[in-house]
Design an enzyme around this catalytic site. Structure first.
Site, short mmCIF file in Angstrom:
data_model
loop_
_atom_site.label_atom_id
_atom_site.label_comp_id
_atom_site.label_asym_id
_atom_site.label_seq_id
_atom_site.Cartn_x
_atom_site.Cartn_y
_atom_site.Cartn_z
N LYS A 187 -48.27 -17.58 3.62
CA LYS A 187 -47.29 -17.83 4.52
C LYS A 187 -47.29 -17.00 5.72
O LYS A 187 -47.08 -15.90 5.83
CB LYS A 187 -45.96 -17.87 3.81
CG LYS A 187 -44.88 -18.65 4.94
CD LYS A 187 -43.77 -17.46 4.25
CE LYS A 187 -43.37 -16.10 4.94
NZ LYS A 187 -43.45 -16.44 6.50
N GLU A 263 -47.87 -3.15 2.26
CA GLU A 263 -47.94 -2.70 3.60
C GLU A 263 -46.68 -2.96 4.42
O GLU A 263 -46.50 -3.52 5.08
CB GLU A 263 -49.31 -3.36 4.90
CG GLU A 263 -50.87 -3.45 3.30
CD GLU A 263 -50.94 -1.95 3.15
OE1 GLU A 263 -50.18 -0.81 3.83
OE2 GLU A 263 -51.68 -1.31 2.30
N CYS A 297 -47.19 -1.09 12.53
CA CYS A 297 -46.89 0.00 11.62
C CYS A 297 -47.48 1.62 12.23
O CYS A 297 -46.68 1.76 11.88
CB CYS A 297 -46.74 -0.69 10.59
SG CYS A 297 -48.23 -1.00 10.14
N GLU A 394 -38.65 2.83 12.84
CA GLU A 394 -40.12 2.58 13.67
C GLU A 394 -39.05 1.21 14.85
O GLU A 394 -37.86 0.77 15.31
CB GLU A 394 -40.27 0.71 12.59
CG GLU A 394 -41.70 1.11 12.93
CD GLU A 394 -42.36 -0.12 11.98
OE1 GLU A 394 -41.71 -0.53 11.20
OE2 GLU A 394 -43.47 0.36 11.07
C1 SIN Z 1 -50.22 -3.17 11.29
O1 SIN Z 1 -49.40 -3.41 12.31
O2 SIN Z 1 -49.27 -3.88 10.60
C2 SIN Z 1 -51.66 -2.98 10.68
C3 SIN Z 1 -51.77 -2.52 12.52
C4 SIN Z 1 -53.55 -1.99 11.89
O3 SIN Z 1 -54.48 -2.53 10.69
O4 SIN Z 1 -54.05 -0.96 12.35
#
Ligand code: SIN
Length: 498
Positions: A187, A263, A297, A394
């Site tokens: 998805k 993640e 992230c 964040e």
């Molecule tokens: C992400 O921001 O979710 C991943 C970033 C990355 O793989 O460098």
């Protein structure tokens, strides 16, 4: 200044698939409904994509479940070669993938091309890992039995992927699953489904058998994925996104005791010590902050700079932030694209406004860019108090709050003072200090004198509320393998009896 010709964009968009992909075929949603994919730099619709219903979700899992047994028996070399072909096809179609990503997500074309290379590399890396799945055979310590340990595919997986890296976050899950012999339902984010659909077309062309990959874009994420997570045929959930959503998905996964990979969010500190090479730290800081326009992230979320070099670092850093050109990603002069939508821009604006109320000073930027699209000025804030929300949440945007510290112990304490633990960056010339940081920082990843650590050959992932599991590297395939142990009676026992 030339932008991508509108005809090129229209021609590409007319070729990108917009249906659901279930059991090896493209179809419309069971409801016949579709939703608009919007260009965040103009606010205009780019395409209409089929909007999957819960029935479509079930059909996708039916297909994945039916295909699982046969797919698990497919020789590793065959799985590897499909991945290798997919790598070559994505690489050959770099311009198409990059433009699709830029149109639906907003990042400048040069960055999208970088993501195509990054995303494709997961396909190549796991094509190389597929034939290397191994077990072991040993003699029990008492010499009696033999111990056989084999690796088996986990089974049908559900992938929920984000909009910020529409290609790489999909290949980072799909490639190890294919390598391990798992089937899957993907998805993609409703904001950016087109890149995932283009990737699906590539897998079809690469010869992936029907049912192995099923793709269901939807605007009703919970209604469609909830029943799949509760379905006993699903064996694994992998999610990339916010900690808030991840926490709910982990709770939902408890019912079927699903394997999960999460993640989740980060709050990356970027630490500059007094012995650092300051120009290198500025360049690394710009990369760590502005890669993907800050919508990552792993983006540096707070700059902790030793007080003796704070002025030198800040002056040079502000100059570099001021030099960015926010523009539509197809514009060759664009060095930063828009934020993905109005809600994301509003959140960034409110974090900055609150920080100013709390006493921060704007060194550059600090405002949304007027006009169409969701642009925000690259911004640097100084004198941000430790309690400010912007240092504790964040940001997901092009804003860099800078604070200072006096000692290494204080820097470590500040860096660790967060429920997150995805990545830290540190600039120092002292090897022993770097090694101390590697032991003392609560983090899944650490960049030493490096503003980017992401690499398909390395295990990406966090500790604390930044997630569970690792993607990429040798570890990435383990997330899709179960360990089965077979105990075998001493093969010499019967000889001795005889
Ligand atoms: C992400 O921001 O979710 C991943 C970033 C990355 O793989 O460098």
């Amino acid at each position: 200044m030339t932008m991508t010709a509108p005809d090129t964009e229209r021609e590409l968009l007319s070729r990108v698939p917009t249906g659901l992909y279930i059991d090896g075929g493209w179809r419309q949603s069971a409801s016949g409904r579709s939703f608009a994919v919007v260009d965040p730099s103009t606010g205009e619709a780019l395409a209409q994509v089929a909007d999957a219903t819960p029935e479509d979700g079930e059909a996708a899992l039916d297909a994945a479940h039916r295909a699982q047994k046969g797919w698990a028996k497919t020789p590793p070399r065959v799985r590897a070669e499909i991945l290798r072909r997919a790598f070559e096809l994505v690489t050959a179609r770099v311009d198409e993938f990059a433009l699709t990503m830029t149109l639906e997500m907003g990042k400048p074309l040069a960055e999208s091309r970088g993501e195509v290379a990054y995303g494709a590399e997961f396909l190549r890396w796991f094509s190389e890992e597929a034939p290397r799945i191994a077990g072991r055979y040993s003699t029990a310590p008492d010499g009696a039995n033999r111990l056989l340990v084999v690796k088996r595919p986990v089974g049908p997986c559900l992938f929920i992927t984000p909009w910020n890296f529409p290609l790489a976050m999909a290949t980072r899950k799909i490639a190890p699953a294919i390598a391990a012999g798992c089937t899957m339902v993907l998805k993609p984010a409703a904001l950016t489904p087109l890149t995932a659909l283009l990737l699906t077309q590539v897998f079809e062309e690469a010869g992936l058998p029907a049912g192995v990959l099923n793709v269901i874009p939807t605007t009703r994420a919970g209604a469609v994925t909830g029943p799949l997570i509760r379905d006993p045929r699903l064996r694994k959930l992998s999610f990339t996104g916010s900690t808030e959503v991840g926490r709910r998905l982990i709770a939902d996964s408890a019912e079927q005791v699903l394997r999960v990979s999460m993640e989740l969010g980060g709050n990356a500190p970027f630490i500059v010590f007094d012995d650092a090479d300051i120009p290198a730290a500025v360049t690394g800081g710009i990369l760590a902050k502005m890669r993907n326009g800050g919508e990552a992230c792993v983006a540096a979320n707070r700059f902790l700079v030793h007080e003796s070099v704070a002025e030198e670092f800040t002056t040079a850093f502000v100059e570099r932030m001021a030099a960015f050109t926010p523009a539509r990603g197809t514009d060759p002069e664009s060095t930063v694209g828009p934020l993905v939508d109005e809600a994301t821009r509003n959140k960034v604006s409110s974090l900055v406004a609150e920080a100013i109320e709390d006493g921060a000073t704007v060194a550059v930027g600090g405002q949304p860019v007027p006009g169409p699209g969701y642009f925000y000025q690259p911004t640097v804030l100084t004198g941000v108090p430790a309690s400010a929300r912007i240092l504790n949440e964040e940001i997901f945007g092009p804003v860099a709050p800078i604070t200072t510290f006096r000692t290494e112990a204080e820097a470590i304490e500040l860096a660790n003072a967060t429920p997150f633990g995805l990545v830290c960056f540190a600039y120092t010339a002292d090897l022993n200090r770097a090694l101390r940081l590697a032991e003392e920082l609560d983090t899944g990843m650490l960049g030493i004198n490096a503003g980017v650590v992401s690499n398909p050959a390395a295990p990406f992932g966090g500790v604390k509320q930044s997630g569970l599991g690792r993607e990429g590297g040798f570890e990435g395939i383990d997330e899709y393998l179960e360990t089965r142990y077979v105990g075998i009676a001493d093969p010499f026992a019967s000889t001795e009896d005889a």
